[in-house]
Design an enzyme around this catalytic site. Structure first.
Site, PDB file in Angstrom:
ATOM      1  N   GLY A  61       0.815  -1.199   0.000  1.00 16.75           N
ATOM      2  CA  GLY A  61       0.000   0.000   0.000  1.00 16.75           C
ATOM      3  C   GLY A  61       0.855   1.257   0.000  1.00 16.75           C
ATOM      4  O   GLY A  61       2.080   1.206  -0.035  1.00 16.75           O
ATOM      5  N   GLY A  69      -0.134  -5.543   0.568  1.00 13.19           N
ATOM      6  CA  GLY A  69      -1.340  -5.463  -0.227  1.00 13.19           C
ATOM      7  C   GLY A  69      -1.262  -6.239  -1.519  1.00 13.19           C
ATOM      8  O   GLY A  69      -2.286  -6.679  -2.057  1.00 13.19           O
ATOM      9  N   ASP A  98      -1.960  -7.813   7.367  1.00 16.82           N
ATOM     10  CA  ASP A  98      -3.380  -7.573   7.126  1.00 16.82           C
ATOM     11  C   ASP A  98      -3.764  -8.153   5.768  1.00 16.82           C
ATOM     12  O   ASP A  98      -3.171  -9.130   5.332  1.00 16.82           O
ATOM     13  CB  ASP A  98      -3.698  -6.084   7.249  1.00 16.82           C
TER      14      ASP A  98
END
Length: 353
Positions: A66, A126, A157
């Protein structure tokens, strides 16, 4: 006029999504997430589309993650203000980006048509989220895959804890706590990828998808992956990373006494103590989740709380902004870990069918 940050191409009965920010190794921003979700939804409903292929523009990789600089702005402002609340963090651009990004990860995981991810070159953060949840994941001899979040005071994440928690033998926990790079062969051995295609064969492989379909293209161009050097360490990693705490994991690594194990211990010890503890708990809890969506809800809570904790702003400063590689981590408190997992005023939700 500049080109779109996500390009689409027709390739026979397949459609291609090309992440198109090569100068930043195709780092994903909010606009790209929205564009990908829009195209995927349209193609899912189009009977003329039989498969989707994801790749990255340029020579360096699929996606480096990201927009870390933008996240640093939010983390600095929020963690630097003692009055900041969960609701303040949820209203930040970073949290709004994650909300939509994690929904995209879930969309990819349940996509109704073959989703081919070309995980060539750098695939981090990401980039893992938009590739490793697909059902046809292709790595190469150039693949460098990582979930590097603990190195910047963050926690894996984009469904990363869901993926890593399901890797047997402690190798997923190893990847999450060390933030180390995994080669294509490692990704295959860990179950994070499905097929190995030599990088020099990628143009022909992509052309073959359009000419004869995904299965025929794989049959023609996929080869056996090389041996995984990381998998060769599986026996001691399984024992060391089964420990209940990060400190005990480090102790067990040092007790092994090999150069590889010592390097592993040093890599973990250099990371944010808070991020490490939250990561280990996240991995252990994700292992029991029934669905990816369950994991993503937890990850959203943790990510928002990372914006409020000083280690994230400090970690990004040290690694990306000032690049002094000398972060000053906050003092660790075991009691503070629980706060990362508490429900938010507005938890992540998913569209209903």
């Amino acid at each position: 006029m500049s080109e779109p940050s996500v390009l689409t191409e027709k390739n026979g009965s397949a459609r291609s999504l090309v992440l198109n920010r090569p100068k930043s190794i195709n780092a994903i921003d909010h606009e790209m997430v929205g564009s990908m979700a829009e195209h995927l939804a349209a193609w899912a409903a189009d009977d003329a589309v039989e498969a989707v292929v994801l790749s990255g523009a340029g020579e360096r990789g699929l996606c480096a993650g990201g927009d870390i600089v933008a996240i640093h702005r939010d983390a600095s402002a929020l963690s630097g203000n003692p009055e900041s609340t969960d609701r303040d963090a949820e209203q930040s651009p970073s949290a709004r980006f994650w909300f939509d990004e994690y929904r995209l990860n879930a969309l990819i995981s349940g996509y109704p048509k073959p989703y081919v991810a070309i995980m060539d070159g750098i695939v981090m953060g990401g980039g893992v989220g938009v590739s490793a949840h697909g059902d046809i994941r292709v790595v190469t001899d150039r693949t460098k895959l990582a979930m590097p979040e603990v190195g910047i005071g963050f926690v894996p994440d984009v469904g990363g804890t869901h993926l890593l928690s399901r890797v047997p033998g402690g190798l997923g926990t190893y990847a999450g706590l060390t933030a180390g790079h995994l080669r294509g062969a490692d990704a295959i051995a860990m179950g994070l990828a499905d097929h190995f295609v030599p990088s020099e064969s990628l143009p022909a492989f992509l052309a073959a998808i359009g000419d004869s379909g995904v299965e025929a293209a794989l049959s023609e161009h996929a080869v056996d992956a090389p041996a995984s050097e990381l998998a060769e360490q599986r026996e001691w990693i399984a024992e060391a990373f089964a420990a209940e705490t990060v400190s005990e994991i480090i102790e067990r690594c040092r007790a092994v006494g090999t150069p590889f194990a010592d390097k592993t211990a040093d890599a973990i010890a250099a990371k944010s103590p808070t991020a490490l503890a939250v990561t280990l708990r996240s991995l252990r809890e994700a292992a029991g989740d029934a669905t990816l969506e369950d994991t993503l809800v937890r990850e959203f809570r943790v990510s928002v709380r990372c914006l409020l904790h000083p280690d994230m702003a400090e970690g990004i400063r040290a690694q990306v902004i000032d690049k002094d590689r000398d972060p000053k981590w906050a003092a660790f408190s075991e009691d503070a870990v629980d706060a990362f997992f508490a429900p938010l005023p507005d938890d992540l939700t998913f569209p209903t069918a």
